[in-house]
Each structure stands twice: as structure tokens, then as C-alpha cells.
Write an enzyme that holds these catalytic residues in place. Structure first.
Site, PDB file in Angstrom:
ATOM      1  N   GLY A 191      -9.630  13.320  -9.034  1.00  0.00           N
ATOM      2  CA  GLY A 191     -10.463  13.330  -7.831  1.00  0.00           C
ATOM      3  C   GLY A 191     -11.838  12.763  -8.140  1.00  0.00           C
ATOM      4  N   GLU A 208       0.841  -9.202   3.481  1.00  0.00           N
ATOM      5  CA  GLU A 208       1.490  -8.442   2.388  1.00  0.00           C
ATOM      6  C   GLU A 208       1.910  -9.389   1.272  1.00  0.00           C
ATOM      7  OE1 GLU A 208       1.583  -5.632   1.325  1.00  0.00           O
ATOM      8  OE2 GLU A 208       3.259  -5.667  -0.077  1.00  0.00           O
ATOM      9  N   TRP A 255      -7.039   6.984 -14.211  1.00  0.00           N
ATOM     10  CA  TRP A 255      -7.436   5.735 -13.558  1.00  0.00           C
ATOM     11  C   TRP A 255      -8.936   5.905 -13.351  1.00  0.00           C
ATOM     12  CZ3 TRP A 255      -9.745   4.210  -8.939  1.00  0.00           C
ATOM     13  CH2 TRP A 255      -9.642   2.850  -8.622  1.00  0.00           C
ATOM     14  N   HIS A 295     -10.986 -22.471  12.815  1.00  0.00           N
ATOM     15  CA  HIS A 295     -12.321 -21.884  13.029  1.00  0.00           C
ATOM     16  C   HIS A 295     -13.091 -21.705  11.717  1.00  0.00           C
ATOM     17  CE1 HIS A 295     -11.423 -21.333  17.223  1.00  0.00           C
ATOM     18  NE2 HIS A 295     -10.310 -20.687  16.920  1.00  0.00           N
ATOM     19  N   CYS A 300      -5.288   9.130 -11.230  1.00  0.00           N
ATOM     20  CA  CYS A 300      -5.011  10.134 -12.264  1.00  0.00           C
ATOM     21  C   CYS A 300      -3.822  11.007 -11.901  1.00  0.00           C
ATOM     22  CB  CYS A 300      -6.198  11.045 -12.494  1.00  0.00           C
ATOM     23  SG  CYS A 300      -7.698  10.138 -12.821  1.00  0.00           S
ATOM     24  N   GLU A 324      -1.655  -8.751  -6.649  1.00  0.00           N
ATOM     25  CA  GLU A 324      -1.348  -7.602  -7.532  1.00  0.00           C
ATOM     26  C   GLU A 324      -0.562  -8.048  -8.764  1.00  0.00           C
ATOM     27  OE1 GLU A 324       0.824  -5.064  -4.729  1.00  0.00           O
ATOM     28  OE2 GLU A 324      -0.764  -3.549  -4.872  1.00  0.00           O
ATOM     29  N   LYS A 347      -0.524   3.379  -8.172  1.00  0.00           N
ATOM     30  CA  LYS A 347       0.424   3.397  -7.057  1.00  0.00           C
ATOM     31  C   LYS A 347       0.012   4.348  -5.955  1.00  0.00           C
ATOM     32  CE  LYS A 347       5.155   3.106  -5.892  1.00  0.00           C
ATOM     33  NZ  LYS A 347       4.920   1.704  -5.461  1.00  0.00           N
ATOM     34  N   LYS A 380       0.900  -8.910  -2.649  1.00  0.00           N
ATOM     35  CA  LYS A 380       1.847  -8.962  -3.772  1.00  0.00           C
ATOM     36  C   LYS A 380       1.445 -10.006  -4.798  1.00  0.00           C
ATOM     37  CE  LYS A 380       3.866  -5.591  -3.380  1.00  0.00           C
ATOM     38  NZ  LYS A 380       2.907  -5.073  -2.536  1.00  0.00           N
ATOM     39  N   ARG A 432       0.270   6.730 -11.493  1.00  0.00           N
ATOM     40  CA  ARG A 432      -0.971   7.195 -10.845  1.00  0.00           C
ATOM     41  C   ARG A 432      -2.200   6.696 -11.586  1.00  0.00           C
ATOM     42  NH1 ARG A 432      -0.159  11.227  -7.321  1.00  0.00           N
ATOM     43  NH2 ARG A 432      -2.301  11.910  -7.557  1.00  0.00           N
TER      44      ARG A 432
END
Ligand code: BG6
Length: 589
Positions: A98, A467, A71, A490, A2, A474, A584, A471, A28
Site C-alpha cells: 500500500g 489495447e 513493486w 487534426h 506488492c 507493455e 498485474k 500490449k 503483483r
């Protein structure tokens, strides 16, 4: 996560000012959004699910307003659950960033007192708490202060009263106040969202609240209500231009900014690097910590510190560090890479070890962040705003910085800077190579339609393939799985079969042979291999040649993986800069 925003000023139409702020805060969270304005002593609210859009006709003209991008944490993505939330008598509206960890207990107490709830959010609990406090408190500000003290967890709220007063309180999620050029006042989750309009900023600390009434600003302690001296800083982002330029998406533009951000890392003074290197060398223990992509960067930093600095550095993931809270203390060094400098999981650990007087170093891209304020060694990426929710240039910046810190510890800072200079040049050449880009794009259009993708790597490339996995997930929502090459036999080898696609990033280093062995093993089970390496191998079905930049080879290897993820997202026609469900900056736990 948010984003919250507020505006009070004669110069602008509050609807437009808040809308612009929300659009710059959308990274956000972008499930839903809402705006509330005051006009003729009453509050009007317009809120919807979906990206911030706006039909000016739905709200009256005003000079005072607040807004929110959501969010979802508590409650589904619906118009009713969107913020701002009205009080029952519509005397105020509230937006929140929050998680109220004691919301259930508070809600049942309020229900016992006869309060009704219309949404599924924890935010509405705050609204009803304030209403209950209003029965005794002399002012709304006092009711907000007392209610805020009842909340557990990391929360920041903004309240718009029908009188035109705006009140905001911070504990955890970020909150800044911006002073505009013509006595306008902005409140926001970050500086960036109001940067073009403000000359100076006041960053609220946890436990502080601000009231803006008729352009008068009062900063006070939430605990005591006592006034606090206001200390303003220059707005460093005022002239930053945000534009995709000729690129189709911010993500592609930001991938192409890799050479620039590497050069920004080199620009930092030797003295600053050497000061941190000294602190690391005399530390009892050294930890790195991050979340998400910054978590992979933190792990790569720890790898470089072990390999080049000969420091037994330990990487921590922000949300998985609780058992370290009692271990890290004075004499230890904690290093935090972070784009926003406000990631709640990491901040929670930093605030705790800061109280224990451990040494903190941060590498942050957003000026005025809490992580920078908590740090003894403050580094800024100076990478320019990263708009795409998927981090690309900042990850490159973070691991280039981590490499240079490790070289400084090794006593070879100058060599490290020379190597990064070469890396920036090689990266620039690679990004300018249309054949290379076309090849990546060709592989992406094929791999985008796979249901599962596997990535294999080791040593300096282990965090790079991790990473790369992040990517791909996402951007394309394809299930990708990064497998440490040494682990393959393994467990993961059971997954290898005809039709399975494996991507590997290899460097000319001491683990190259064992990675190629693993590749042989997956080929023997019928899987096909896409190799990213300085030279090919008989077991690569597809090969993407990259320059051999030696010690910085892993940093270069993330570029083709980022491009691959980008073109996969484009192939699938996804919202590249705002992928579904993520945000983000995660300023809630
Ligand atoms: C995630 C972002 O939400 O948070 C990642 O999608 C980021 O890109 C992570 O790395 C941590 O955020 P920050 O601001 O601490 O780098």
C-alpha cells in the site's frame, strides 16, 4: 503493488511454504523480495532485489514465516528497501502492501522522538510507529492496531513477532486467510497463492485485523479491537493447475485460451444476464469503470451498450473518476470489469458509490475479491488464472461479456450468444492457422525494431487499437500511439512521413470507409500501413486477413494485435510474462 504472504503450520518448512507463495504472488510486483522466519525465539530475514529466488542455507528451518514481493512505490529498488523490515530490537519484522499517504508527517514526528530510519520506504514508518506504541501497549497486537489507525491511505500489513505470532491488518489492499488441510494457516494478498494447500478461506474486510498465535486465529475490528465472527468460504481454486504446458510463455498460452474464455462467457445463465439488463434499462445513468487494459474493456463495454443497447453509457477510467464521485448515486448502475477485483483506483470509486446505494455490477476473474463483495450483480469470468502480467484472455473475456450484456439489453441475448459461439469457433480456427501465425510473427520481427509505432482505428475498433497500443508498449517497450482515425487530420498527421509504420484494425462496418480514407492520408505522406481486416485495400502495404465475424469483429481483431505484441517481445528477448516496471494488479492508488 506488492504481495504479502505468511505461513504457520507444523506440516511444512516455512521457508519453502513462503517461497512458493511469493512465486505465485510475483505478478503483483517483482522488483525485490524477502522472507522472515522465526526460529528459537529470534527472527531471521533474507531479502534481495530481483526475482524471487532462494538459497535455503541463508535462513534456519522454521514452521512460521512471512514474505513479500515488492513493486517499489517509496524508495529505490535496493536490498535495504526490500521487505520485511526489522524493528530496532528485532522483536518483530513487517511487510506492507500500500501507500502510507501521511508518511512524511508521521516520519518527522518519529524522528523528533529520536527514531532513526535506515530505508527510504513508507513501510519503515509503520515499523517505528509500532515501536513507539509498544512503549505503552500491553501487547504487540494492540500496538499494531493503534499504529494502523494512524495510517492514511490504502494499506495492508503483515507482522511476524519473535514469539511466533503473526498479525495482519487490512485497509484497502487485499488480505485473505487460508485454512490448510492439516491445521496450517496461510495469510496472503490473494487466494491463488496458497490455493493448492487450503480448503477454506476467510477474506478480511477493510478495517479488520487477524492475529495467529499457536494456530489460534483471532479476527477483530481495527477501530474498536472487538472480536469479529469469522465466516469461512470454500476455496474454489484448490484444483486449479498452473502450467505453461507446451507454450514458451504464459502470454502465448493465454492468447490461445481466447476461445475457451468466450465459451465461459456464453455459459453464464440467461437469467443472470437478463437481471443485469433490467437494472441497466431502469437506471438513471450507466457507467463502466476500469484501469489499464480493463479500462479499455470498460470503454468497449460502454460502446456496445450505446450501439446495441441504446443506453447512454459513459466509460470512466479508475484513476480519473474523482469528479464523478459526487454524480453517481442511488438509481445509477456502475459496471466494473477487473481481472483481480482489487484495483485500488476502481475500488475507491466503488466503495463510495456503494455507500450511496448505486447498483454495482462486476465481472471479475479472481474469486473472493472486494469488487465481487461490493457488487449487486456478481459475474465471474471463470477464465482460469491469467499469469502473464500482460492481460490477454481476460481482455477478450471482458469485451465478449460486455457485448453480451449489451445484446441482453437490446433484447437479443440469444443472438448475442450465437454470435459469440461463432466467434469462438472462428478464433479457434485462426489460432490453428500456422500460416497466419507465421505471418504475424514475420511482421512482429520487423516492427519490433521500430522506435515508434502508430495505430489507427474507429468505432468498434477504437478501444481495440488502444489495447493493441497497451500490449505493444507493455511487451516491447516500443513507443506506440493509438490515434482515433477521425482525429488524424487534426493533429497526428504531422507525424506521418516516409519510414513511419501505421497499424490499423478495420471491420466491415459503417466506419470502414472513413478509416480507409485516413489510411490513404497517411500513405500520401509516405507512411507504410499494416492492415488487419477481412479484406485488403490498395493502401495496405502489408495485409493480415481475418474472418469477418460481423458484430463481434472487434473482439476478433484484438487477437492478431496480442500476437503481434507477443512476438515483438520475443523478438526483443524481453521477459514476456513479467515486463519491466509493471505489475498485474495495482492495489495501491
Ligand atoms: C494493470 C494490469 O496493472 O492493472 C492490467 O497490467 C490490468 O492488465 C489493470 O487491466 C487493472 O487490473 P484489474 O485487475 O482491475 O483488471
Amino acid at each position: 503493488m506488492c504481495g504479502i504472504f505468511g505461513y504457520a503450520g507444523a506440516a511444512r518448512d516455512a521457508r519453502e511454504a513462503v517461497l512458493e507463495g511469493l512465486q505465485r504472488l510475483e505478478y503483483r510486483g517483482y522488483d525485490s523480495w524477502g522472507i522472515a522466519v522465526v526460529s528459537n525465539g529470534s527472527i531471521s530475514v533474507d531479502k534481495h532485489i530481483g526475482l524471487v529466488g532462494y538459497d535455503a542455507g541463508s535462513l534456519p528451518r522454521s514452521h512460521i514465516g512471512i514474505g513479500h514481493t515488492r513493486w517499489a512505490t517509496h524508495g529505490k529498488v535496493t536490498d535495504v528497501n526490500a521487505h520485511p523490515h526489522y524493528s530496532s530490537d528485532r522483536s518483530f519484522a513487517l511487510a506492507h502492501n500500500g501507500i502510507v499517504e501521511n508518511a512524511p508527517a508521521l516520519k518527522s514526528s518519529l524522528q523528533k522522538d529520536g527514531f532513526k530510519f535506515i530505508s527510504e520506504t513508507d513501510t519503515e514508518v509503520i515499523v517505528r510507529l509500532i515501536e513507539r506504541r509498544m512503549r505503552k501497549a500491553k501487547t504487540l497486537s494492540e500496538a499494531v492496531r493503534l499504529s494502523f489507525k494512524d495510517l492514511e491511505g490504502r494499506n495492508t500489513i503483515i507482522v511476524l513477532a519473535k514469539s511466533g505470532e503473526i498479525i495482519a491488518a487490512r485497509n484497502g489492499s487485499p488480505l485473505v486467510l487460508g485454512l490448510g488441510t492439516s491445521s496450517e494457516i496461510y495469510l496472503s494478498s490473494d487466494v491463488f497463492s496458497c490455493a493448492p494447500h487450503v480448503k477454506s478461506i476467510l477474506v478480511l474486510d477493510n478495517g479488520e485485523m487477524v492475529a495467529v498465535r499457536e494456530r489460534a486465529i483471532t479476527l477483530s475490528s481495527i477501530a474498536t479491537g472487538k472480536k469479529i465472527k469469522q465466516v469461512y468460504e470454500k476455496n474454489l481454486l484448490k484444483d486449479v493447475v498452473v502450467s505453461k504446458g507446451a507454450y514458451d510463455h504464459y502470454m502465448l498460452k493465454e492468447i490461445y485460451e481466447a476461445p475457451f474464455v468466450i465459451r465461459q462467457v456464453i455459459k453464464e445463465s440467461d437469467a443472470t444476464y437478463l437481471a443485469l439488463a433490467r437494472a441497466i434499462k431502469r437506471a438513471r445513468r450507466v457507467y463502466t469503470i476500469g484501469s489499464g487494459t480493463a479500462g479499455a474493456a470498460a470503454a468497449q463495454m460502454a460502446f456496445y451498450l450505446r450501439l446495441y443497447g441504446h443506453i447512454d453509457a459513459k466509460e470512466l477510467i479508475g484513476a480519473e473518476a474523482f469528479e464523478y464521485k459526487s454524480l453517481i448515486s442511488k438509481g445509477d448502475v456502475l459496471i466494473a470489469p477487473s481481472q483481480s477485483g482489487e484495483t485500488a483506483d476502481v475500488l475507491e470509486v466503488l466503495e463510495l458509490v456503494h455507500a450511496r446505494r448505486a447498483t454495482i455490477a462486476s465481472f471479475v476473474n479472481m474469486p473472493g475479491s472486494m469488487m465481487t463483495r461490493l457488487s449487486d450483480h456478481k459475474f465471474m469470468a471463470n477464465a482460469g488464472p491469467e499469469i502473464c502480467v500482460m492481460s490477454t484472455k481476460i481482455f477478450v473475456s471482458q469485451i465478449a461479456w460486455g457485448y453480451l450484456v449489451a445484446k441482453a439489453v437490446e433484447g437479443k441475448l440469444a443472438e448475442g450468444k450465437r454470435n459469440l459461439k461463432k466467434l469462438a469457433t472462428e478464433t479457434e480456427k485462426l489460432l490453428a492457422d500456422d500460416k497466419f501465425i507465421a505471418k504475424v510473427r514475420g511482421h512482429a520481427s520487423r516492427l519490433a525494431h521500430k522506435e515508434h509505432l502508430y495505430l489507427l482505428g474507429k468505432g468498434q475498433n477504437l478501444q481495440i487499437i488502444r489495447e493493441g497500443m497497451v500490449k505493444i508498449i507493455e511487451g516491447s517497450y516500443v513507443h506506440a500511439h493509438a490515434i482515433p482515425a477521425g482525429d488524424l487530420k487534426h493533429y497526428a498527421i504531422t507525424l506521418m512521413a516516409p519510414g513511419v509504420s501505421v497499424i490499423t484494425a478495420v471491420s466491415n462496418d459503417e466506419v470502414r470507409a472513413s478509416v480507409l480514407n485516413a489510411i490513404h492520408e497517411v500513405r500520401a505522406r509516405g507512411a507504410s500501413v499494416f492492415g488487419i481486416a477481412p479484406q485488403t485495400d490498395e493502401n495496405f502495404d502489408e495485409f493480415l486477413a481475418v474472418p469477418d465475424t460481423k458484430e463481434t469483429s472487434a473482439i476478433l481483431n484484438i487477437i492478431p494485435l496480442q500476437l503481434l505484441a507477443y512476438y515483438m517481445a520475443v523478438e526483443l528477448d524481453h521477459n514476456v510474462d513479467k515486463p519491466r516496471n509493471i505489475a498485474k494488479s495495482v492495489t495501491v492508488k
